[in-house]
Design a protein around this motif. Structure first.
Motif, mmCIF file in Angstrom:
data_model
loop_
_atom_site.group_PDB
_atom_site.id
_atom_site.type_symbol
_atom_site.label_atom_id
_atom_site.label_comp_id
_atom_site.label_asym_id
_atom_site.label_seq_id
_atom_site.Cartn_x
_atom_site.Cartn_y
_atom_site.Cartn_z
ATOM 1 N N ILE A 1 -106.543 8.443 -1.567
ATOM 2 C CA ILE A 1 -106.581 7.866 -0.211
ATOM 3 C C ILE A 1 -105.172 7.790 0.373
ATOM 4 N N GLU A 2 -105.004 8.447 1.512
ATOM 5 C CA GLU A 2 -103.700 8.473 2.168
ATOM 6 C C GLU A 2 -103.546 7.297 3.133
ATOM 7 N N CYS A 3 -104.647 6.879 3.687
ATOM 8 C CA CYS A 3 -104.598 5.885 4.756
ATOM 9 C C CYS A 3 -104.261 4.513 4.195
ATOM 10 N N GLU B 1 -111.578 9.989 4.538
ATOM 11 C CA GLU B 1 -110.990 10.559 3.313
ATOM 12 C C GLU B 1 -111.916 10.372 2.131
ATOM 13 N N LYS C 1 -114.775 12.812 2.412
ATOM 14 C CA LYS C 1 -114.409 14.197 2.120
ATOM 15 C C LYS C 1 -114.171 14.415 0.631
ATOM 16 N N GLU C 2 -113.573 13.435 -0.025
ATOM 17 C CA GLU C 2 -113.338 13.574 -1.464
ATOM 18 C C GLU C 2 -114.670 13.576 -2.221
ATOM 19 N N GLN D 1 -102.203 13.707 6.597
ATOM 20 C CA GLN D 1 -103.562 13.577 6.124
ATOM 21 C C GLN D 1 -104.436 14.733 6.606
ATOM 22 N N ALA E 1 -107.468 17.113 5.002
ATOM 23 C CA ALA E 1 -108.778 16.712 5.518
ATOM 24 C C ALA E 1 -109.715 17.919 5.617
#
Lengths: 77, 318, 577
Positions: C275-277, C287, C290-291, C573, C577
């Motif tokens: 998680i980037e956010c 995220e 999508k993962e 991100q 994505a």
């Protein structure tokens, strides 16, 4: 449209020997957010009447005699 | 038997006088719904019921009432033969907020020997921050029961009095019980840093990792600059959780001398430690941090990369 | 039964919903004006109702002096919510956050404290420190109940409100509903009404196959959203759904805020963070989604790297608070936090401002767009409110409603509305046969899953809307065999209303925003030119569901450099994505 009944294995079980609903206790019935526990007219004890459980546990946690068990419903096990 | 004006309460009182313990038990459950303040007298009566199941029921609902109204009854219930009753009473006592409750608690403490009772009373006194509890708490620091010592440490920590520091330092260094030592180390954070420096130097070598981690935490909270070498040393601890707290604390101290050690940590296999290290490097935000932060921009762990970007922005702002 | 046959109960302030915000509102009215008569209506029982029936394990939006400032918080929530916020409402929360913690603490709610008695705040990310654990937070409901009794608030359990009443001048003046055990209608006439009916958590269908196995407490079926809508209130940003991470099959939350400070994290199949956010937001959920769908999926809660002592601590907290059947669920599948990662998934959609942003529009005084009606908690539009926000806005609404009731003059109820509602309430019991509520509910919620769940596609949503409207046309066919089923039937009405709202609101905003919450595949870009505004959903004069916009009130806290920092993260991100 006619309506049929169908069977469902419910997650909440009540140990009739421990249940003191016949003494006037309605704790599990009161605390259920979905109002699915009722007194079984034939036994005078609590039972799960509607299969609409959130398995949130107040009925079990608040039962004064540890008569109530919330099992994880079959489809989730 | 009590007589009440309120019909609902009177009805409950009648049921609580029933010869059938089952009916008395259900009456206790209904007590909870009664808005009359006098309901508490019935609860106190139920706490003394001859039937242990009725007492248990009463104990389970004590936290639905104001503890202030029944401090004495709760203290008495600490001595109940039934464990459920005793635990519930101890729990409810710790909710006391009224300073007036201190007096009966102190009186009870003086007479109590049972470790469970003593610990329960100390915990109740802790949240009242009652200065008169100081002496009895100090006296209990050497109790045989570690649960009692732990609560005594807690009480003294909450008092935040300078004069209690030597005793707390003692527990932090020498107690046999790791949880007591940890609590005592955590309590040192109200001190003038210099006065606990020696103790901190000692406890960072504690055999239990949670005590060492607490020590790192306390050094960081104290901003104790002279402890920097201890923190640097601890960045090589065997337990990553200790290394993590050490890195955090170096960041709080903001010292350039800590950068190489943090740089080492930023290459650790444990990503939680890399996070702490880069976070600390960002907090220091010195030019020497740059190479480590630069490398961390490509760390496989996104939390580390995020912190690296944040740290980089701190560098450019500095 | 006609209007004249139903007994009317009078009260000064009526609070609908006895979960978190509701009891606080009721107690606040009594604290402010002890002589006012307050009635708290609850569909279940206030002792164990609402989202926190078994307590709460922590605050994740605590603004404690020395750890965070109100300005910092307002800025972060503004960014997390992609700019679409009413900042004065966020600020009102932020400024009252700490006094509310102090109040709850004085009432006996257990917050974690350090060894000197100071609040033990935890930093979860580098931006701000807002997490205050509550390892012994299971007593919250008991404490609220104690307060209700002490102030002699009239509590009416097992009553379902179904419509708000108005006076002849259009002010909200009470409610009509039913007793869920007897099906008896009830009318309460009130000078002001606070609604706190929780999330609309029963719109989508959980994967488990249980209609009631929802993320939210399933009693929260969107009744309040529907009632507010029919009373003419604005709803805001409903396309900004709630979608949450949860344990696969078990509907409990992932509890990153419990495990995070202790070193646990959300990972992919390789045990890596992804998680980037930084913020709990739709971006984060995108995220996650999508993962989950990628070759590195599924997603897990990773705790197996933690020490035994830490895991025991986590187990104690997670298995005694909020959703305690979690431990039993894991046992059944032989999942041990020490040995393996716990599989996670995402929840069905809902409307819930607690974690997201949509709901009945309220301003910083808790007022809706209808005079006399206030709303708080998960149903009101203040974003990312969580439990503490429900308490704060319960308090704010209590104050506002009390003041409104104090100055209100005599009024006449609008009888035609009541007569109409009595007919609607009676219909399911009077039919000889028809469609059971369960079947109609399943059908509409299945449509929500199939057609409205993000990623959103225009044509698909249009078909979904059409199909939902066909279920709406079936509502008169609902058949209830007893009072309990009548409650479910009336809930189906609310669910259909909410499903239609979700479809129309999502179709209206022709852009993508809030990450997964409003990810429109055929409008993938965020359009700041056209859509930097709130969306409105309301009942127009012809009785039709209409949409519109509401401008964003000028910011009182500017975003400054942080916004750029956030956009930087976004760019990064987008690459994965």
């Amino acid at each position: 449209m006619p309506i049929a009944n169908h069977h469902s294995a419910v997650p909440v079980t009540v140990d009739a020997d421990k249940c003191i609903a016949d003494k006037g206790c309605t704790v599990c019935i009161d605390v259920c957010p979905l109002d699915v526990l009722w007194i079984d007219e034939s036994t005078g004890k609590a039972h799960m009447k509607y299969d609409e459980c959130w398995y949130c546990m107040p009925c079990e946690a608040d039962c004064p005699t540890d008569a109530v068990t919330v099992n994880i419903p079959y489809l989730l096990r | 038997m009590n007589a009440f004006d309120d019909p609902e309460l009177q009805e409950l009182a009648d049921r609580l006088a029933s010869p059938d313990p089952g009916l008395r038990r259900v009456a206790v459950l209904d007590l909870v719904d009664c808005p009359e303040p006098e309901a508490v007298t019935l609860l106190i009566q139920a706490l003394r019921d001859p039937d242990p199941q009725v007492r248990q029921e009463a104990a389970k609902v004590v936290d639905e009432f104001e503890s202030e109204d029944m401090a004495d009854a709760l203290i008495a219930a600490l001595n109940d033969s039934d464990e459920v009753v005793r635990n519930a009473a101890a729990h409810a006592l710790s909710d006391l907020k009224d300073p007036a409750a201190a007096k009966p608690l102190l009186a009870a403490l003086e007479e109590s020997r049972d470790p469970f009772v003593v610990a329960g009373i100390l915990r109740a006194l802790k949240s009242l921050r009652e200065p008169a509890a100081r002496e009895p708490a100090l006296a209990r620091l050497n109790a045989a029961d570690p649960g009692v010592r732990r609560e005594a440490v807690g009480l003294l920590g909450w008092l935040k009095e300078e004069s209690n520091l030597p005793a707390l330092i003692d527990r932090a260094r020498d107690d046999d019980d790791a949880e007591v030592r940890r609590a005592a180390v955590g309590a040192l954070v109200y001190a003038e840093p210099a006065s606990v420096a020696e103790a901190l130097r000692y406890v960072v070598g504690d055999p239990h990792w949670q005590v060492r981690a607490e020590a790192m935490n306390s050094i960081g909270k104290l901003h104790h600059q002279d402890s920097l070498p201890l923190l640097i040393e601890a960045t090589r601890d065997n337990t990553w959780q200790v290394r993590e707290k050490a890195a955090d604390a170096i960041g709080k101290l903001g010292r350039v001398e800590g950068i190489p050690a943090l740089g080492e940590c930023s290459r650790d296999a444990m990503s939680n430690l890399r996070k702490a290290a880069i976070g600390a490097l960002g907090a220091i935000a010195h030019e020497q941090c740059r190479p480590y932060i630069q490398t961390a921009l490509d760390d496989p762990d996104p939390d580390v990369r995020k912190l690296a970007r944040w740290a980089q922005s701190k560098l450019s702002a500095a | 039964m006609n209007f004249d046959d139903v007994a009317i109960i009078d009260t000064d302030v009526l609070v609908i919903g006895g979960g978190t915000a509701g009891p606080m509102a009721a107690v606040t009215v009594k604290e402010r004006y002890p002589d006012l008569d307050v009635t708290l209506l609850e569909k279940a029982n206030v002792k164990r109702s609402g989202a926190i029936s078994m307590g709460m394990d922590g605050l994740n939006n605590a603004i404690v002096p020395g750890h965070a400032t109100p300005e910092q918080y307002v800025r972060e929530i503004t960014i997390a919510n992609d700019g679409i916020v009413h900042q004065p409402a966020l600020m009102a929360y932020a400024q009252r956050s700490y006094p509310m913690i102090e109040k709850l603490d004085s009432w006996g709610v257990h917050f974690q404290k350090d060894e000197t008695g100071d609040y033990d705040m935890k930093k979860v990310h580098h931006l701000g420190t807002y997490v205050l654990p509550m390892p012994e937070g299971h007593n919250v409901k008991k404490i609220l109940y104690r307060r209700l009794r002490r102030h002699r608030v009239k509590v009416e359990n097992r009553y379902q409100a179904t419509r708000l009443l108005k006076d002849t001048a259009g002010n909200v003046s009470g409610m009509i509903g039913i007793n869920t055990r007897t099906a008896e209608p009830i009318i309460i006439r009130a000078k002001a009404v606070v609604m706190a009916t929780g999330a609309a958590g029963r719109i989508g269908l959980p994967h488990s196959g249980y209609l009631f196995g929802t993320y939210e407490n399933p009693a929260n079926s969107g009744d309040g959203h529907a009632m507010a809508y029919h009373a003419g209130a604005d709803l805001a940003n409903l396309e900004c759904y709630q979608v949450n991470p949860l344990l696969k099959d078990y509907n409990g939350p992932a509890c990153a805020y419990v495990t995070g400070p202790l070193g646990g994290f959300t990972s992919n199949a390789f045990g890596e963070r992804f998680i980037e956010c930084d913020y709990w937001s739709g971006q984060m959920m995108l995220e996650f989604f999508k993962e989950l769908e990628s070759g590195k999926g599924p997603v897990f809660l990773k705790l197996d790297h933690l020490a035994e002592e830490t895991i025991q601590e986590i187990e104690t907290v997670l298995h005694t608070n909020e959703r305690p059947s979690r431990g039993r669920f894991h046992d059944g599948r032989q999942v041990n936090y020490r040995k393996r990662m716990v599989e996670m998934h995402i929840s069905e959609i809902g409307f819930c401002s607690g974690h997201s942003a949509s709901g009945v529009w309220v301003d910083e005084t808790g007022a809706t767009t209808v005079p006399g009606l206030y709303a708080a908690g998960d149903m009101a539009s203040v974003p990312h409110n969580y439990m503490l926000g429900a308490f704060v806005y319960g308090q704010i609404c209590g104050e506002s409603a009390a003041d409104f009731a104090q100055q209100r003059s005599e009024f006449e109820l609008d009888k035609t509305l009541i007569e109409k509602e009595l007919i609607r309430l009676r219909a399911p019991l009077e039919r000889a046969d028809g469609i059971p509520p369960e079947q109609m509910e399943y059908k509409v919620r299945r449509l929500v899953n199939d057609y409205l769940q993000p990623p959103k596609v225009s044509r698909r949503m249009e078909i979904g809307l059409e199909r939902i409207l066909s279920v709406r046309a079936d509502l008169p066919l609902l058949k209830a065999g007893d009072a309990h089923e009548l409650m479910r039937a009336m809930e189906v009405h609310s669910i259909v209303d909410c499903a239609e709202m979700a479809a129309r609101a999502s179709l209206y905003r022709t852009e993508s925003r809030w990450g997964l919450y409003h990810y429109r595949v055929d409008f993938p870009e965020t359009d700041e030119q056209q859509w930097f505004c709130h969306s409105r959903l309301y009942k127009d004069e012809s009785g039709a569901m209409a949409s519109g916009t509401r401008p964003i009130a000028p910011y009182i806290v500017s975003l400054g450099e942080d916004k750029d920092a956030y956009n930087q993260l976004r760019v990064k991100q987008a690459a994965n994505a």
